[in-house]
Design a protein around this motif. Structure first.
Motif, mmCIF file in Angstrom:
data_model
loop_
_atom_site.group_PDB
_atom_site.id
_atom_site.type_symbol
_atom_site.label_atom_id
_atom_site.label_comp_id
_atom_site.label_asym_id
_atom_site.label_seq_id
_atom_site.Cartn_x
_atom_site.Cartn_y
_atom_site.Cartn_z
ATOM 1 N N LEU A 19 0.651 -1.160 0.039
ATOM 2 C CA LEU A 19 0.071 0.030 0.130
ATOM 3 C C LEU A 19 0.756 1.290 -0.117
ATOM 4 C CD1 LEU A 19 -3.044 0.649 -0.071
ATOM 5 C CD2 LEU A 19 -2.926 1.054 2.390
ATOM 6 N N ALA A 20 1.997 1.269 0.619
ATOM 7 C CA ALA A 20 3.006 2.113 0.587
ATOM 8 C C ALA A 20 3.575 2.530 -1.086
ATOM 9 C CB ALA A 20 4.121 1.991 1.510
ATOM 10 N N LYS A 21 3.641 1.685 -1.580
ATOM 11 C CA LYS A 21 4.085 1.897 -3.176
ATOM 12 C C LYS A 21 2.797 2.379 -3.765
ATOM 13 C CE LYS A 21 7.687 -1.737 -3.271
ATOM 14 N NZ LYS A 21 7.997 -2.819 -3.865
ATOM 15 N N VAL A 22 1.535 1.799 -3.622
ATOM 16 C CA VAL A 22 0.398 2.516 -3.961
ATOM 17 C C VAL A 22 0.405 4.122 -3.922
ATOM 18 C CG1 VAL A 22 -1.984 2.534 -4.117
ATOM 19 C CG2 VAL A 22 -0.682 0.364 -4.234
ATOM 20 N N MET A 23 0.641 4.292 -2.556
ATOM 21 C CA MET A 23 0.642 5.794 -2.253
ATOM 22 C C MET A 23 1.575 6.586 -2.848
ATOM 23 S SD MET A 23 -0.786 8.202 -0.522
ATOM 24 C CE MET A 23 -1.868 7.862 0.875
ATOM 25 N N GLU A 24 2.980 5.937 -2.916
ATOM 26 C CA GLU A 24 3.902 6.684 -3.642
ATOM 27 C C GLU A 24 3.637 6.835 -5.070
ATOM 28 O OE1 GLU A 24 8.796 6.269 -4.490
ATOM 29 O OE2 GLU A 24 7.766 4.633 -3.414
ATOM 30 N N THR A 25 3.002 5.989 -5.724
ATOM 31 C CA THR A 25 2.730 6.131 -7.215
ATOM 32 C C THR A 25 1.732 7.188 -7.202
ATOM 33 O OG1 THR A 25 3.194 3.869 -7.451
ATOM 34 C CG2 THR A 25 1.761 5.163 -9.002
ATOM 35 N N MET A 26 0.799 7.341 -6.465
ATOM 36 C CA MET A 26 -0.214 8.349 -6.459
ATOM 37 C C MET A 26 0.236 9.791 -6.103
ATOM 38 S SD MET A 26 -2.748 6.961 -7.516
ATOM 39 C CE MET A 26 -4.095 8.170 -7.630
ATOM 40 N N VAL A 27 1.114 9.880 -4.985
ATOM 41 C CA VAL A 27 1.917 11.163 -4.711
ATOM 42 C C VAL A 27 2.744 11.421 -5.876
ATOM 43 C CG1 VAL A 27 3.774 12.353 -3.387
ATOM 44 C CG2 VAL A 27 1.983 10.800 -2.231
ATOM 45 N N ARG A 28 3.519 10.737 -6.524
ATOM 46 C CA ARG A 28 4.564 11.107 -7.797
ATOM 47 C C ARG A 28 3.706 11.257 -8.824
ATOM 48 N NH1 ARG A 28 9.672 7.082 -8.251
ATOM 49 N NH2 ARG A 28 10.501 7.095 -6.070
ATOM 50 N N TYR A 29 2.532 10.699 -9.087
ATOM 51 C CA TYR A 29 1.687 11.189 -10.105
ATOM 52 C C TYR A 29 1.093 12.621 -10.070
ATOM 53 C CZ TYR A 29 -3.047 11.149 -12.580
ATOM 54 O OH TYR A 29 -4.036 11.407 -13.497
ATOM 55 N N GLY A 30 0.677 13.001 -8.875
ATOM 56 C CA GLY A 30 0.267 14.273 -8.373
ATOM 57 C C GLY A 30 1.437 15.425 -8.510
ATOM 58 N N GLU A 31 2.506 15.004 -8.014
ATOM 59 C CA GLU A 31 3.659 15.998 -8.220
ATOM 60 C C GLU A 31 3.964 16.394 -9.679
ATOM 61 O OE1 GLU A 31 6.383 14.927 -4.158
ATOM 62 O OE2 GLU A 31 6.761 13.932 -6.017
ATOM 63 N N ILE A 32 3.877 15.601 -10.661
ATOM 64 C CA ILE A 32 4.020 15.902 -11.920
ATOM 65 C C ILE A 32 3.090 16.977 -12.608
ATOM 66 C CG2 ILE A 32 3.883 14.868 -14.560
ATOM 67 C CD1 ILE A 32 4.504 12.142 -13.333
ATOM 68 N N PHE A 33 2.006 17.113 -11.767
ATOM 69 C CA PHE A 33 0.949 18.060 -12.387
ATOM 70 C C PHE A 33 0.927 19.151 -11.460
ATOM 71 C CE2 PHE A 33 -0.125 14.417 -14.605
ATOM 72 C CZ PHE A 33 -0.507 14.767 -15.975
ATOM 73 N N GLY A 34 1.747 19.205 -10.337
ATOM 74 C CA GLY A 34 1.895 20.350 -9.611
ATOM 75 C C GLY A 34 0.791 20.419 -8.235
ATOM 76 N N ALA A 35 0.056 19.023 -7.991
ATOM 77 C CA ALA A 35 -0.631 18.822 -6.968
ATOM 78 C C ALA A 35 -0.179 19.199 -5.527
ATOM 79 C CB ALA A 35 -1.324 17.534 -6.956
ATOM 80 N N GLU A 36 -0.690 19.931 -4.825
ATOM 81 C CA GLU A 36 -0.082 20.046 -3.355
ATOM 82 C C GLU A 36 -0.662 19.416 -1.924
ATOM 83 O OE1 GLU A 36 -0.489 24.434 -2.828
ATOM 84 O OE2 GLU A 36 0.848 24.968 -4.416
ATOM 85 N N GLU A 37 -1.869 18.937 -2.533
ATOM 86 C CA GLU A 37 -2.365 17.839 -1.484
ATOM 87 C C GLU A 37 -3.193 16.749 -2.157
ATOM 88 O OE1 GLU A 37 -5.283 19.723 0.646
ATOM 89 O OE2 GLU A 37 -5.945 21.038 -1.019
ATOM 90 N N MET A 38 -3.511 15.792 -1.343
ATOM 91 C CA MET A 38 -4.350 14.474 -1.753
ATOM 92 C C MET A 38 -5.589 14.749 -1.184
ATOM 93 S SD MET A 38 -2.203 12.550 -3.355
ATOM 94 C CE MET A 38 -2.694 10.924 -3.055
ATOM 95 N N VAL A 39 -6.793 14.249 -2.104
ATOM 96 C CA VAL A 39 -8.035 14.647 -1.331
ATOM 97 C C VAL A 39 -8.682 13.273 -1.376
ATOM 98 C CG1 VAL A 39 -8.387 16.869 -1.996
ATOM 99 C CG2 VAL A 39 -8.999 15.111 -3.656
ATOM 100 N N GLU A 40 -9.759 13.041 -0.565
ATOM 101 C CA GLU A 40 -10.294 11.381 -0.724
ATOM 102 C C GLU A 40 -11.144 11.252 -1.618
ATOM 103 O OE1 GLU A 40 -13.044 9.066 2.789
ATOM 104 O OE2 GLU A 40 -12.720 11.441 2.895
ATOM 105 N N VAL A 41 -11.212 10.019 -2.203
ATOM 106 C CA VAL A 41 -12.206 9.828 -2.985
ATOM 107 C C VAL A 41 -13.747 9.426 -2.482
ATOM 108 C CG1 VAL A 41 -12.713 7.835 -4.743
ATOM 109 C CG2 VAL A 41 -10.230 8.580 -4.549
ATOM 110 N N THR A 42 -14.578 10.024 -3.010
ATOM 111 C CA THR A 42 -15.904 10.259 -2.188
ATOM 112 C C THR A 42 -17.057 9.667 -2.998
ATOM 113 O OG1 THR A 42 -16.303 12.515 -3.101
ATOM 114 C CG2 THR A 42 -15.283 12.302 -1.007
ATOM 115 N N GLY A 43 -16.775 9.168 -4.165
ATOM 116 C CA GLY A 43 -17.619 8.408 -5.013
ATOM 117 C C GLY A 43 -17.995 7.012 -4.256
#
Length: 424
Positions: A19-43
């Motif tokens: 799960l740490a690797k999954v989170m790292e993937t999502m963090v790196r993905y966000g950093e590429i597009f300049g995201a400053e935070e993560m938000v909860e999936v609510t659907g």
């Protein structure tokens, strides 16, 4: 990126290495597009784009086995894009050999993995998961982790949910970890329109053709569309939703549109109006001549451009219940006028398993079958990805299928004439 304590704990491995690797993937993905935070999936539900057990996706199957073994399954039940094969769809021995030997050799195994990861049910295979018959309809403002381009643009535009144009597997990872990076369409600013599109046609524009024109012009930007509402009866009814389904799929495939606003129709345009338009927005005027220019620009990549069509696909994205009923009436009337009892070109209408079940409960089902048209849950695009299918002269009124395959585009009226009477 600024993470919450809970997100940081996941990244640090407190919930396991996988799960740490999954989170790292999502963090790196966000950093590429300049995201400053993560938000909860609510659907309430997720939707995955990868629906096919393609032989070449071995690393994906290994990844999914690891996630399942670690108990890192989706936090939401999910639907998935259409299945790639259906024995009821016409195919020859060579096509079947390629399908079963070189392409979708791991379909059964992959579907078992999907079930363990959180598949909604065995019928949840469709690109139009948002239809009532499927049950995966996001609410306005919900944050999603989807990837299927035609579903993303529909969810953003027609439903007012929030989702970026993610890639396959990223969609699943967002649902597994429960967070996605906040950028693009997840922000208020990212949902503003950079284009004003003025519709000045003398009749209702073909949905797939209009979407194509806008997609190729604005590319990934957000358009605010003025003048289309009068052709949609001024309200977001079932007919308008069906129109926008096909329109949006064309904007997303012929360009890279992930969100559009239609004045007086789509929810954010109804609530916020022209305040959604940025001050420096460009303008694109579409009239009859412009649509004809776009239509005439489509290349015909058949080896023999004058070949007689051997197959017709309708339903990319999948057809709605309303479309199946409407087309049944249209085909019957056209066949009668042409003096034919059945379609003269093998024709496949595709829809979600849920829509097909609902359709079969109506008198229309037998009427459609009597015309010789085949009703299937297949993904036409996956069928056409077969090199042997690519060589066939296939026609369609789907601009998505035209863009991604060798299928030749015709308007709905032209398709109707060809399948019931023949000729061009």
């Amino acid at each position: 990126m600024k993470l919450t304590a809970q997100q940081q704990a996941i990244l640090d491995g407190k919930s396991g290495e996988t799960l740490a690797k999954v989170m790292e993937t999502m963090v790196r993905y966000g950093e590429i597009f300049g995201a400053e935070e993560m938000v909860e999936v609510t659907g309430n539900y997720n939707h995955l784009v990868t629906s096919f057990g393609l032989k070449a996706l071995k690393p994906v199957y290994e990844l999914l086995d690891k996630l399942i073994a670690e108990g890192d399954i989706s936090k939401q039940k999910f639907s998935v894009d259409p299945r790639p094969m259906d024995k009821n769809v016409p195919s020859n021995l060579i096509q079947n050999f390629v399908f079963n030997t070189f392409m979708y050799t791991r379909q059964e195994e992959y579907e078992k993995q999907l079930q363990k990861l959180g598949l909604m049910n065995e019928d949840a295979f469709t690109c139009t998961c948002y239809m009532d018959e499927v049950g995966n309809t996001p609410k306005k403002g919900e944050v999603l982790s989807w990837a299927e381009s035609s579903a993303v643009v529909y969810a953003n535009s027609v439903l007012g949910a929030r989702c970026n144009r993610n890639s396959g597997i990223i969609d699943l990872m967002g649902s597994i970890v429960g967070y996605v990076p906040k950028f693009g369409f997840l922000t208020d600013e990212g949902r503003k329109a950079k284009w004003i599109v003025e519709i000045k046609t003398t009749k209702k524009p073909e949905a797939q053709l209009l979407g194509s024109a806008i997609g190729m012009k604005v590319m990934e930007d957000v358009p605010y569309i003025i003048g289309l509402d009068k052709w949609l009866d001024g309200e977001l009814n079932d007919a308008a939703k069906t129109y926008l389904k096909d329109f949006g799929a064309a904007t997303a495939s012929n360009g890279a549109v992930g969100l559009y606003h239609v004045e007086n129709i789509t929810p954010e345009a109804v609530e916020e109006g022209r305040s959604l338009i940025l001050e420096d927005a460009k303008t694109y005027v579409i009239d009859d001549a412009e649509l004809q220019r776009v239509y005439d620009s489509y290349p015909v990549i058949w080896k023999n451009k004058e070949a007689k069509p051997k197959l017709c696909f309708m339903g990319c994205p999948h057809m709605s219940l309303e479309q199946l009923k409407t087309w049944t009436d249209k085909v019957e009337e056209a066949l009668k006028a042409a003096g034919n009892s059945k379609v003269v070109i093998p024709t496949v209408f595709t829809a979600s398993p849920g829509v097909i079940k609902a359709f079969k409960e109506t008198p229309y089902a037998k009427r459609l079958a009597d015309t010789g048209i085949i009703l299937s849950y297949i993904c036409p695009l996956m069928y056409m990805n077969n090199p042997m299918s690519e060589k066939m002269p296939v026609i369609t009124s789907s601009n998505k299928l035209r863009t991604y395959t060798s299928a030749r585009y015709y308007t709905d009226d032209e398709i109707l004439m060809q399948i019931t009477k023949g000729g061009k």
